[in-house]
Design a protein around this motif. Sequence first.
Motif, mmCIF file in Angstrom:
data_model
loop_
_atom_site.group_PDB
_atom_site.id
_atom_site.type_symbol
_atom_site.label_atom_id
_atom_site.label_comp_id
_atom_site.label_asym_id
_atom_site.label_seq_id
_atom_site.Cartn_x
_atom_site.Cartn_y
_atom_site.Cartn_z
ATOM 1 N N LYS A 20 4.855 12.141 -12.390
ATOM 2 C CA LYS A 20 4.596 10.884 -13.040
ATOM 3 C C LYS A 20 5.668 10.103 -13.795
ATOM 4 O O LYS A 20 5.785 9.099 -13.437
ATOM 5 C CB LYS A 20 3.309 11.012 -13.654
ATOM 6 C CG LYS A 20 2.018 11.443 -12.688
ATOM 7 C CD LYS A 20 0.767 11.731 -13.751
ATOM 8 C CE LYS A 20 -0.360 12.102 -12.992
ATOM 9 N NZ LYS A 20 -1.542 12.331 -13.750
ATOM 10 N N GLY A 24 7.415 6.741 -12.675
ATOM 11 C CA GLY A 24 7.010 5.624 -13.600
ATOM 12 C C GLY A 24 5.405 5.323 -13.599
ATOM 13 O O GLY A 24 5.050 4.007 -13.764
ATOM 14 N N GLN A 25 4.687 6.277 -13.493
ATOM 15 C CA GLN A 25 3.092 6.213 -13.845
ATOM 16 C C GLN A 25 2.862 5.785 -15.226
ATOM 17 O O GLN A 25 3.663 6.200 -16.016
ATOM 18 C CB GLN A 25 2.753 7.455 -13.421
ATOM 19 C CG GLN A 25 2.899 7.930 -11.971
ATOM 20 C CD GLN A 25 2.026 7.204 -11.004
ATOM 21 O OE1 GLN A 25 2.375 6.215 -10.386
ATOM 22 N NE2 GLN A 25 0.604 7.810 -10.866
ATOM 23 N N THR A 26 1.832 5.262 -15.491
ATOM 24 C CA THR A 26 1.603 4.843 -16.858
ATOM 25 C C THR A 26 1.016 5.999 -17.667
ATOM 26 O O THR A 26 0.802 5.530 -18.913
ATOM 27 C CB THR A 26 0.748 3.462 -16.734
ATOM 28 O OG1 THR A 26 -0.447 3.754 -16.144
ATOM 29 C CG2 THR A 26 1.435 2.470 -16.194
ATOM 30 N N ASP A 27 0.308 6.719 -17.056
ATOM 31 C CA ASP A 27 -0.398 7.617 -17.798
ATOM 32 C C ASP A 27 0.553 8.979 -18.746
ATOM 33 O O ASP A 27 -0.024 9.977 -18.615
ATOM 34 C CB ASP A 27 -1.621 8.177 -17.293
ATOM 35 C CG ASP A 27 -1.354 9.217 -16.270
ATOM 36 O OD1 ASP A 27 -0.093 9.124 -15.770
ATOM 37 O OD2 ASP A 27 -2.264 9.910 -15.605
ATOM 38 N N GLU A 30 5.360 7.512 -23.607
ATOM 39 C CA GLU A 30 6.563 6.775 -23.347
ATOM 40 C C GLU A 30 7.781 7.837 -23.662
ATOM 41 O O GLU A 30 8.722 8.034 -23.110
ATOM 42 C CB GLU A 30 6.810 5.434 -24.154
ATOM 43 C CG GLU A 30 7.985 4.872 -23.699
ATOM 44 C CD GLU A 30 8.403 4.855 -22.296
ATOM 45 O OE1 GLU A 30 9.700 5.168 -21.830
ATOM 46 O OE2 GLU A 30 7.607 4.544 -21.456
#
Lengths: 335, 335
Positions: A20, A24-27, A30
């Motif tokens: 992920k 570049g998945q969001t979950d 950062e």
Amino acid sequence: MITQKDTSIACGVSLATVSKALSGQTDIGEDTAQHIRDTAKAMGYLPNAAARALKTNRSHNIGVLFEDKTSSGLRHEYFSEILQCIKTEAERLGYDITFISRNLGNMSMTYYEHAKYRNCDGVVIASVDFRHPDVIQLVESNLPTVTLDYVFDSRTAIMSDNISGMIEIVEYVYKKGHRKIAFIHGEDTSVTQKRLASFRSTCARLGVNVPDEYVKSAIFHDPRSSGLATRELLALNDRPTCILYPDDFSFIGGMNEIEQQGLSIPNDISAVGYDGILLSQVLRPRLATYRQDAVTMGVKAAESIVDIIEHPLTSLPVQIMVPGQLWEGETVKQL
Amino acid sequence: MITQKDTSIACGVSLATVSKALSGQTDIGEDTAQHIRDTAKAMGYLPNAAARALKTNRSHNIGVLFEDKTSSGLRHEYFSEILQCIKTEAERLGYDITFISRNLGNMSMTYYEHAKYRNCDGVVIASVDFRHPDVIQLVESNLPTVTLDYVFDSRTAIMSDNISGMIEIVEYVYKKGHRKIAFIHGEDTSVTQKRLASFRSTCARLGVNVPDEYVKSAIFHDPRSSGLATRELLALNDRPTCILYPDDFSFIGGMNEIEQQGLSIPNDISAVGYDGILLSQVLRPRLATYRQDAVTMGVKAAESIVDIIEHPLTSLPVQIMVPGQLWEGETVKQL
DNA sequence: TGAAAACACGAAAACGATTAAGTTATGTTT
DNA sequence: AAACATAACTTAATCGTTTTCGTGTTTTCA
């Protein structure tokens, strides 16, 4: 070879997290994501296209059909330029190019089978015998396809505008005062049919009479055959004042024949080519020709196939006409 | 999509059995194997290259480097012909061709990374800047590579014999009585260096003096620059009787210049090209040139890379010299 | 006839990645 | 403070093949 698994161990996170983070998945937090990306790069991680394709059923690979038969094929600058541009544009859009043929080693397969075997997301059909059953099978399959210079029903096609090309040529020649216009065309293909029809209709519209003996058949990209046709034209009692050639390269054959008979271009005979390859513009006198926009053809082909691949539901089959441009050159004399 | 699993169910055998039967393993009964093959074909089974590559770590895919910079690249008939032959021969040997570039979509990668990403079994390096760090990285990697017209240490290279080519040209021109021989060469590449060295040494051996102003620099495949060089040569007090051009296409630029000055080929000035592209043989007079055997170059390149891929231990790095052939043409006058 | 060898086939792990669904821990709402 | 939502990860299945290691059956031959 460093895999996501290696990276996940090094980072102390799970495989899924790595996947992920890298895609570049969001979950994913950062900071974690950044750390994973950094270590992946540091470890020399490289994604594996095969694994990705297997799982996602998308290869980011576009098949290209380029069968090198006599007249067309890669040795023709028009096609090699198109290929070059398809390649560049496809790469820009994140796709690679693989050639699709009808056999691989000892096993023979159809184009469709080959493309499926390689998991191609789509196929660009550039230079083949469009009437071949295997080509038909391909365009009738569920694979996205785009054809060049040939239209199949319900399929996107990129068309060099042969109709307009011929209209412009004839009108230009007419404007220069020519009324005896001969046309040496290529072998019987879809392109030839269009140019011939356009030639005839434009002449008719302008009131130019075209005797049968002014229309000769030759072979694309073959100066010998166009040379022979030229010789026949020059031998006519009522010889034409201008000869239109199937393509720029074929013009060379005509040029030789004309000069050998002690005639000069354009003083005694005017001539027009087709294609606008490099050669046409380095000849002296510069050849009058219709420049086919191979760059746009290639770019549009790549753009179209990617659009169909990525938006299968909303993209519509269209025929994209790519206009060319008349290059007046210096081989048509003002009568 | 029909998989081996579907086939195994249909045949009532295990997945392993299907795989073995399809790949021709020996530990499957002949009758069972035949039955499996038949039903697989009947059901429309197609192997999946991605799954196969993932498992076996062999893709049967060869990467090709063809960067289209100004002078060389696909639009040059020499290279497009080589590409065509690599393609055909590789396909015969069971390999597909994929172009390798330095970027894919928005992510930029080195050639090596790209080739690895696509699981290429090997890479043919055809037309690039061989001094680029990314090319160096590639040839120093563990990937099998073959280069064309450039040698890297411990790597196989397919070489068009530029040394012999130049020797034959100079000897031919000398035999025809020429003693004032000018050479317009291409930009500074490995090929240019070889031809220039060969030109100089052959002239020296034959006792032909070569004044500095007889050696001009131009750009490959660029008639304009060779035209300019030609103009300079023609303006010399002691002008050469014969001019050697960097390639056939560049000759056109010289030809125009020569004819524009009211001189004729070969009566006033003799000329020789290089490459032996189609154009050279349809010009009148037919251009004297050295035909590079692009067909053999391509075939050898494909054969070599496949040999290295399939016999990594026994195949040795070699430099294969591909001889060309002098085509005398009609542009060198007997003095 | 009985043990070994040969044969024919199956079970299951593995290749490297993606992703749906589940699990915490933390934050938010009323 | 209870209930709920969200963020941040993990688990585990899966894509289609190949291949190693078994296992049961048949053949071979002393």
